[in-house]
Motif scaffolding. Structure first.
Motif, PDB file in Angstrom:
ATOM      1  N   ILE A 278      -5.774  14.038   5.833  1.00 34.93           N
ATOM      2  CA  ILE A 278      -4.803  13.279   5.825  1.00 34.93           C
ATOM      3  C   ILE A 278      -3.861  13.605   4.538  1.00 34.93           C
ATOM      4  N   HIS A 279      -4.352  13.710   3.387  1.00 36.02           N
ATOM      5  CA  HIS A 279      -3.618  13.815   2.169  1.00 36.02           C
ATOM      6  C   HIS A 279      -3.172  15.317   2.008  1.00 36.02           C
ATOM      7  N   LEU A 280      -3.628  16.126   2.696  1.00 38.55           N
ATOM      8  CA  LEU A 280      -3.551  17.584   2.836  1.00 38.55           C
ATOM      9  C   LEU A 280      -2.067  17.559   3.641  1.00 38.55           C
ATOM     10  N   ARG A 281      -2.186  16.856   5.076  1.00 37.57           N
ATOM     11  CA  ARG A 281      -1.015  16.993   5.717  1.00 37.57           C
ATOM     12  C   ARG A 281       0.129  16.370   5.229  1.00 37.57           C
ATOM     13  N   TYR A 282       0.169  15.409   4.183  1.00 35.23           N
ATOM     14  CA  TYR A 282       1.095  14.740   3.637  1.00 35.23           C
ATOM     15  C   TYR A 282       1.709  15.366   2.402  1.00 35.23           C
ATOM     16  N   GLY A 283       1.238  16.642   1.845  1.00 36.78           N
ATOM     17  CA  GLY A 283       1.126  17.417   0.778  1.00 36.78           C
ATOM     18  C   GLY A 283       0.779  16.790  -0.436  1.00 36.78           C
ATOM     19  N   ASP A 284      -0.142  15.945  -0.457  1.00 37.74           N
ATOM     20  CA  ASP A 284      -0.584  15.004  -1.496  1.00 37.74           C
ATOM     21  C   ASP A 284      -1.969  15.783  -1.925  1.00 37.74           C
ATOM     22  N   VAL A 285      -1.781  16.725  -2.806  1.00 36.21           N
ATOM     23  CA  VAL A 285      -2.886  17.434  -3.424  1.00 36.21           C
ATOM     24  C   VAL A 285      -3.916  16.857  -4.318  1.00 36.21           C
ATOM     25  N   LYS A 286      -3.272  16.133  -5.218  1.00 40.08           N
ATOM     26  CA  LYS A 286      -3.833  15.473  -6.426  1.00 40.08           C
ATOM     27  C   LYS A 286      -5.011  14.243  -5.895  1.00 40.08           C
ATOM     28  N   PRO A 287      -4.907  13.360  -4.768  1.00 42.49           N
ATOM     29  CA  PRO A 287      -5.854  12.582  -4.435  1.00 42.49           C
ATOM     30  C   PRO A 287      -7.005  13.425  -3.823  1.00 42.49           C
TER      31      PRO A 287
ATOM     32  N   LEU B   2       0.749  -1.222   0.145  1.00 43.41           N
ATOM     33  CA  LEU B   2      -0.018  -0.097  -0.011  1.00 43.41           C
ATOM     34  C   LEU B   2       0.804   1.195  -0.088  1.00 43.41           C
ATOM     35  N   ALA B   3       2.045   1.130   0.768  1.00 38.90           N
ATOM     36  CA  ALA B   3       3.067   2.358   0.791  1.00 38.90           C
ATOM     37  C   ALA B   3       3.402   2.716  -0.517  1.00 38.90           C
ATOM     38  N   LYS B   4       3.521   1.820  -1.417  1.00 39.92           N
ATOM     39  CA  LYS B   4       4.376   1.945  -2.646  1.00 39.92           C
ATOM     40  C   LYS B   4       3.294   2.418  -3.681  1.00 39.92           C
ATOM     41  N   TYR B   5       1.914   2.552  -3.473  1.00 40.71           N
ATOM     42  CA  TYR B   5       1.150   3.049  -4.371  1.00 40.71           C
ATOM     43  C   TYR B   5       1.397   4.431  -4.410  1.00 40.71           C
ATOM     44  N   PRO B   6       0.833   5.171  -5.554  1.00 45.07           N
ATOM     45  CA  PRO B   6       1.193   6.748  -5.672  1.00 45.07           C
ATOM     46  C   PRO B   6       0.183   7.215  -4.586  1.00 45.07           C
ATOM     47  N   PHE B   7       0.845   8.128  -3.805  1.00 41.24           N
ATOM     48  CA  PHE B   7       0.453   8.972  -2.629  1.00 41.24           C
ATOM     49  C   PHE B   7       0.011   7.660  -1.354  1.00 41.24           C
ATOM     50  N   GLY B   8       0.789   6.867  -1.416  1.00 36.24           N
ATOM     51  CA  GLY B   8       0.637   5.924  -0.395  1.00 36.24           C
ATOM     52  C   GLY B   8       1.538   6.216   0.701  1.00 36.24           C
ATOM     53  N   GLY B   9       2.215   7.063   0.778  1.00 37.19           N
ATOM     54  CA  GLY B   9       3.205   7.323   1.801  1.00 37.19           C
ATOM     55  C   GLY B   9       2.369   7.340   3.412  1.00 37.19           C
ATOM     56  N   TRP B  10       1.379   7.778   3.208  1.00 36.94           N
ATOM     57  CA  TRP B  10       0.628   8.067   4.566  1.00 36.94           C
ATOM     58  C   TRP B  10       0.638   6.871   5.453  1.00 36.94           C
ATOM     59  N   VAL B  11       0.491   5.671   4.634  1.00 32.56           N
ATOM     60  CA  VAL B  11       0.070   4.291   5.509  1.00 32.56           C
ATOM     61  C   VAL B  11       1.345   3.935   6.543  1.00 32.56           C
ATOM     62  N   GLU B  12       2.468   4.411   6.396  1.00 34.78           N
ATOM     63  CA  GLU B  12       3.452   4.380   7.112  1.00 34.78           C
ATOM     64  C   GLU B  12       3.531   4.769   8.685  1.00 34.78           C
ATOM     65  N   ASP B  13       2.493   5.879   8.683  1.00 37.79           N
ATOM     66  CA  ASP B  13       2.439   6.209  10.009  1.00 37.79           C
ATOM     67  C   ASP B  13       1.317   5.536  10.743  1.00 37.79           C
ATOM     68  N   PHE B  14       0.511   4.678  10.262  1.00 37.75           N
ATOM     69  CA  PHE B  14      -0.537   3.995  10.971  1.00 37.75           C
ATOM     70  C   PHE B  14      -0.426   2.314  10.887  1.00 37.75           C
ATOM     71  N   SER B  15      -0.860   1.997  11.922  1.00 42.40           N
ATOM     72  CA  SER B  15      -0.649   0.442  11.988  1.00 42.40           C
ATOM     73  C   SER B  15      -1.192  -0.316  11.070  1.00 42.40           C
ATOM     74  N   VAL B  16      -1.003  -1.768  11.098  1.00 42.85           N
ATOM     75  CA  VAL B  16      -1.682  -2.474  10.296  1.00 42.85           C
ATOM     76  C   VAL B  16      -3.150  -2.704  10.665  1.00 42.85           C
TER      77      VAL B  16
END
Length: 127
Positions: free
Chosen positions: A92-101, A31-45
């Motif tokens: 969440i996306h705005l906090r990570y600077g991911d505007v497109k999603p 999931l983290a490797k998906y485009p704009f998926g970096g946010w998942v790193e900060d959350f538990s499985v």
């Protein structure tokens, strides 16, 4: 109007189901490797799987109550819940600077708001 609401519901159901299946069954690393998926790193499985299951339940809640005719008021209630989920996703996306999603999230939010308005109002299943 009823047809437009069913189309919107179908589209939103596909989105919720596909997103929920991904979060529930794909490993966090994938999931983290998906485009704009970096946010998942900060959350538990567990959190990701919980969100995934809730999204699958949203897909069910958008369609099944109306189709089987049992508690169809759950359709607009589910739509309101989806609006809240999209607000969280946007934050969440705005906090990570991911505007497109955020554009997609706003579209899904608008679809859910349309469904909630239509099914609570002019095209309710109880009217």
């Amino acid at each position: 109007m009823n047809l437009a609401l069913w189309i919107a519901t179908g589209l939103l159901t596909v989105v919720a189901l596909s997103s929920g299946i991904n979060k529930t069954f794909l490993p966090k690393e994938k999931l983290a490797k998906y485009p704009f998926g970096g946010w998942v790193e900060d959350f538990s499985v567990g959190f990701l799987k919980t969100i995934g299951v809730l999204e699958i339940l949203a897909a069910v809640g958008l369609i099944l109550p109306a189709v089987i005719g049992i508690a169809p008021v759950l359709v607009p209630v589910t739509a309101v819940c989806w609006v809240l989920v999209m607000i969280g996703a946007i934050i969440i996306h705005l906090r990570y600077g991911d505007v497109k999603p955020v554009v997609g999230n706003l579209i899904y939010l608008a679809l859910a708001a349309f469904i909630a308005w239509g099914r609570f109002g002019p095209e309710s299943f109880t009217g």
